[in-house]
Motif scaffolding. Structure first.
Motif, PDB file in Angstrom:
ATOM      1  N   UNK A  43       0.837  -1.201   0.000  1.00 43.65           N
ATOM      2  CA  UNK A  43       0.000   0.000   0.000  1.00 43.65           C
ATOM      3  C   UNK A  43       0.872   1.253   0.000  1.00 43.65           C
ATOM      4  N   UNK A  44       0.341   2.317  -0.560  1.00 41.26           N
ATOM      5  CA  UNK A  44       1.058   3.592  -0.548  1.00 41.26           C
ATOM      6  C   UNK A  44       1.000   4.202   0.849  1.00 41.26           C
ATOM      7  N   UNK A  45       1.932   5.139   1.097  1.00 38.84           N
ATOM      8  CA  UNK A  45       1.967   5.821   2.384  1.00 38.84           C
ATOM      9  C   UNK A  45       0.699   6.645   2.590  1.00 38.84           C
ATOM     10  N   UNK A  46       0.211   6.625   3.799  1.00 38.27           N
ATOM     11  CA  UNK A  46      -0.978   7.415   4.144  1.00 38.27           C
ATOM     12  C   UNK A  46      -0.567   8.650   4.937  1.00 38.27           C
ATOM     13  N   UNK A  47      -1.446   9.635   4.901  1.00 41.00           N
ATOM     14  CA  UNK A  47      -1.286  10.821   5.732  1.00 41.00           C
ATOM     15  C   UNK A  47      -2.662  11.321   6.116  1.00 41.00           C
ATOM     16  N   UNK A  48      -2.689  12.233   7.075  1.00 37.75           N
ATOM     17  CA  UNK A  48      -3.946  12.692   7.638  1.00 37.75           C
ATOM     18  C   UNK A  48      -4.040  14.217   7.571  1.00 37.75           C
ATOM     19  N   UNK A  49      -5.258  14.713   7.633  1.00 40.74           N
ATOM     20  CA  UNK A  49      -5.467  16.149   7.634  1.00 40.74           C
ATOM     21  C   UNK A  49      -6.587  16.558   8.561  1.00 40.74           C
ATOM     22  N   UNK A  50      -6.400  17.671   9.225  1.00 37.36           N
ATOM     23  CA  UNK A  50      -7.434  18.261  10.074  1.00 37.36           C
ATOM     24  C   UNK A  50      -7.691  19.683   9.585  1.00 37.36           C
ATOM     25  N   UNK A  51      -8.967  20.023   9.343  1.00 32.18           N
ATOM     26  CA  UNK A  51      -9.327  21.330   8.792  1.00 32.18           C
ATOM     27  C   UNK A  51     -10.431  21.949   9.635  1.00 32.18           C
ATOM     28  N   UNK A  52     -10.305  23.234   9.898  1.00 28.51           N
ATOM     29  CA  UNK A  52     -11.336  23.993  10.604  1.00 28.51           C
ATOM     30  C   UNK A  52     -11.615  25.272   9.828  1.00 28.51           C
ATOM     31  N   UNK A  53     -12.890  25.595   9.687  1.00 21.40           N
ATOM     32  CA  UNK A  53     -13.261  26.819   8.972  1.00 21.40           C
ATOM     33  C   UNK A  53     -14.400  27.508   9.719  1.00 21.40           C
ATOM     34  N   UNK A  54     -14.196  28.769  10.053  1.00 21.09           N
ATOM     35  CA  UNK A  54     -15.183  29.578  10.771  1.00 21.09           C
ATOM     36  C   UNK A  54     -15.625  30.721   9.871  1.00 21.09           C
ATOM     37  N   UNK A  55     -16.915  30.751   9.532  1.00 22.56           N
ATOM     38  CA  UNK A  55     -17.467  31.794   8.670  1.00 22.56           C
ATOM     39  C   UNK A  55     -18.469  32.621   9.452  1.00 22.56           C
ATOM     40  N   UNK A  56     -18.296  33.928   9.433  1.00 24.78           N
ATOM     41  CA  UNK A  56     -19.143  34.840  10.195  1.00 24.78           C
ATOM     42  C   UNK A  56     -19.793  35.838   9.244  1.00 24.78           C
ATOM     43  N   UNK A  57     -21.127  35.847   9.223  1.00 23.64           N
ATOM     44  CA  UNK A  57     -21.875  36.843   8.456  1.00 23.64           C
ATOM     45  C   UNK A  57     -22.002  38.090   9.324  1.00 23.64           C
ATOM     46  N   UNK A  58     -21.041  38.966   9.202  1.00 22.37           N
ATOM     47  CA  UNK A  58     -20.987  40.169  10.047  1.00 22.37           C
ATOM     48  C   UNK A  58     -22.210  41.038   9.804  1.00 22.37           C
ATOM     49  N   UNK A  59     -22.534  41.239   8.540  1.00 17.80           N
ATOM     50  CA  UNK A  59     -23.723  41.982   8.130  1.00 17.80           C
ATOM     51  C   UNK A  59     -24.325  41.241   6.936  1.00 17.80           C
ATOM     52  N   UNK A  60     -25.489  41.653   6.459  1.00 19.12           N
ATOM     53  CA  UNK A  60     -26.052  41.002   5.266  1.00 19.12           C
ATOM     54  C   UNK A  60     -25.159  41.156   4.030  1.00 19.12           C
ATOM     55  N   UNK A  61     -24.210  42.090   4.071  1.00 22.11           N
ATOM     56  CA  UNK A  61     -23.368  42.315   2.895  1.00 22.11           C
ATOM     57  C   UNK A  61     -21.884  42.004   3.121  1.00 22.11           C
ATOM     58  N   UNK A  62     -21.531  41.496   4.306  1.00 21.79           N
ATOM     59  CA  UNK A  62     -20.128  41.200   4.588  1.00 21.79           C
ATOM     60  C   UNK A  62     -19.975  39.871   5.316  1.00 21.79           C
ATOM     61  N   UNK A  63     -19.153  39.005   4.742  1.00 18.63           N
ATOM     62  CA  UNK A  63     -18.776  37.742   5.367  1.00 18.63           C
ATOM     63  C   UNK A  63     -17.263  37.690   5.519  1.00 18.63           C
ATOM     64  N   UNK A  64     -16.796  37.199   6.659  1.00 23.27           N
ATOM     65  CA  UNK A  64     -15.366  36.970   6.867  1.00 23.27           C
ATOM     66  C   UNK A  64     -15.192  35.551   7.406  1.00 23.27           C
ATOM     67  N   UNK A  65     -14.056  34.961   7.122  1.00 20.64           N
ATOM     68  CA  UNK A  65     -13.832  33.591   7.555  1.00 20.64           C
ATOM     69  C   UNK A  65     -12.389  33.342   7.948  1.00 20.64           C
ATOM     70  N   UNK A  66     -12.196  32.396   8.852  1.00 16.91           N
ATOM     71  CA  UNK A  66     -10.875  31.962   9.283  1.00 16.91           C
ATOM     72  C   UNK A  66     -10.729  30.477   8.951  1.00 16.91           C
ATOM     73  N   UNK A  67      -9.568  30.120   8.442  1.00 20.80           N
ATOM     74  CA  UNK A  67      -9.322  28.745   7.999  1.00 20.80           C
ATOM     75  C   UNK A  67      -7.986  28.275   8.546  1.00 20.80           C
ATOM     76  N   UNK A  68      -7.925  26.997   8.899  1.00 16.63           N
ATOM     77  CA  UNK A  68      -6.655  26.411   9.276  1.00 16.63           C
ATOM     78  C   UNK A  68      -6.632  24.950   8.860  1.00 16.63           C
ATOM     79  N   UNK A  69      -5.448  24.454   8.585  1.00 17.13           N
ATOM     80  CA  UNK A  69      -5.273  23.063   8.178  1.00 17.13           C
ATOM     81  C   UNK A  69      -3.957  22.539   8.729  1.00 17.13           C
ATOM     82  N   UNK A  70      -3.937  21.275   9.082  1.00 15.61           N
ATOM     83  CA  UNK A  70      -2.724  20.597   9.526  1.00 15.61           C
ATOM     84  C   UNK A  70      -2.650  19.257   8.800  1.00 15.61           C
ATOM     85  N   UNK A  71      -1.505  18.987   8.168  1.00 16.75           N
ATOM     86  CA  UNK A  71      -1.271  17.727   7.469  1.00 16.75           C
ATOM     87  C   UNK A  71      -0.119  17.009   8.164  1.00 16.75           C
TER      88      UNK A  71
END
Length: 332
Positions: A43-71
């Motif tokens: 079998x080929x080598x395996x690896x893992x990933x963890x991802x988190x994403x936070x999306x905030x609708x600040x106003x009806x016309x503005x969205x901001x988000x934070x993202x992180x990943x670890x492999x």
């Protein structure tokens, strides 16, 4: 640029939480590394990933988000590691966890945003950092402004970042379902790569981010129109990237460790052998079944690649019946 759907399928667990104007997504996945060649039955080598994403609708016309990943690799020098329970914590910003366990894992941080103007106009952006040193970033900005050398070396190989900015408009000129989109993508040399090639930001020999990998600039223009069951689309992509040459690592191949770059400083986007890629796609389709997105289509694709004034052009006309249960890309 953060986590695309370009790469091959992989098993994952996803949890989506909606509270007030906040959407929080946790995703854990298992990937495969194909860089090592094994005899049949291994079998080929395996690896893992963890991802988190936070999306905030600040106003009806503005969205901001934070993202992180670890492999991280399934096994390291100490032996089998498997899924690291430290990354099962669903709280965003696991980089402190990575430091606390003394891990050499590949961590990335991202920022997203969307600005909606007059309902039909949207400006969106993404920025992702793999690794950087602030004083070298400042030196790079100063160099770009005055085009002179600075006391601090600019263009450090480990200053790895990528970003995207785009604009979409809907119902252009008051014509319903006429949509226009333009986008600019850019990635520094060595982006998505890592000290350990197994922990790079890829799966099944395909990037988890942009299909061009790193060390590129790209402009995308898309026009779409549909009337009842008729769908029309025109897409044009112009990209410039630097390819590795002479056995040296100029930062385009994310499957190479970035520990041995062609040069440690004075790296710039497009370095190496210059490649100009132009991709034109025209498609007309008639929707047969909306539930399965079954359609009859005819399409024309033109791919032109220029290297050292030598240009290779491929034209392709296709037609058929297809059911699009997932996105399949050929525009790179």
């Amino acid at each position: 640029m953060l986590l695309s759907d370009v790469s091959f399928n992989y098993p994952y667990l996803r949890i989506t939480t909606d509270v007030w104007n906040i959407k929080y997504v946790n995703l854990w996945a298992q990937f495969q590394d194909l860089t090592q060649h094994y005899n049949y039955g291994h079998a080929h080598d395996k690896k893992w990933g963890s991802f988190n994403y936070l999306d905030w609708s600040v106003t009806p016309w503005l969205n901001v988000g934070l993202f992180e990943a670890v492999i991280w690799a399934n096994a390291d020098s100490l032996g089998h590691r498997g899924f690291d329970i430290n990354y099962a914590n669903p709280v965003i910003f696991t980089r402190p966890v990575e430091f606390s366990v003394g891990s050499p894992d590949n961590a990335l941080l991202g920022l997203t945003g969307k600005l909606t103007l007059w309902k039909n106009h949207v400006i969106y952006w993404q920025a992702i950092i793999d690794e950087f040193k602030l004083e070298n970033v400042k030196a790079g900005i100063k160099h770009q402004l005055n085009k002179s050398d600075t006391t601090i070396e600019w263009g450090w190989a480990s200053n790895k970042w990528a970003c995207q900015i785009g604009y979409k408009t809907f119902d252009l000129f008051g014509l319903q379902h006429l949509d226009i989109q333009t986008e600019f993508n850019i990635a520094r040399p060595f982006m998505y790569s890592h000290i350990d090639h197994i922990a790079n930001y890829a799966h099944y020999q395909q990037p988890l981010g942009h299909p061009l990998g790193a060390n590129f600039k790209e402009v995308v223009l898309i026009g779409r129109y549909n009337y009842k069951r008729l769908f029309l689309e025109a897409k044009y992509i112009h990209a410039t990237h630097g390819r590795d040459i002479d056995g040296l690592n100029y930062g385009n191949d994310i499957f190479k460790p970035y520990t041995k770059p062609a040069h440690e400083y004075h790296n710039k986007i497009g370095q190496g052998e210059k490649v100009i890629l132009q991709n034109t796609n025209l498609k007309a389709a008639f929707l047969v079944n909306q539930r399965t997105n079954c359609n009859i289509y005819v399409a024309f694709s033109r791919r032109a690649e220029e290297i050292k004034s030598e240009k290779t052009v491929n034209n392709l006309i296709t037609f058929g019946i297809r059911t699009s249960l997932q996105n399949i890309y050929y525009d790179f």
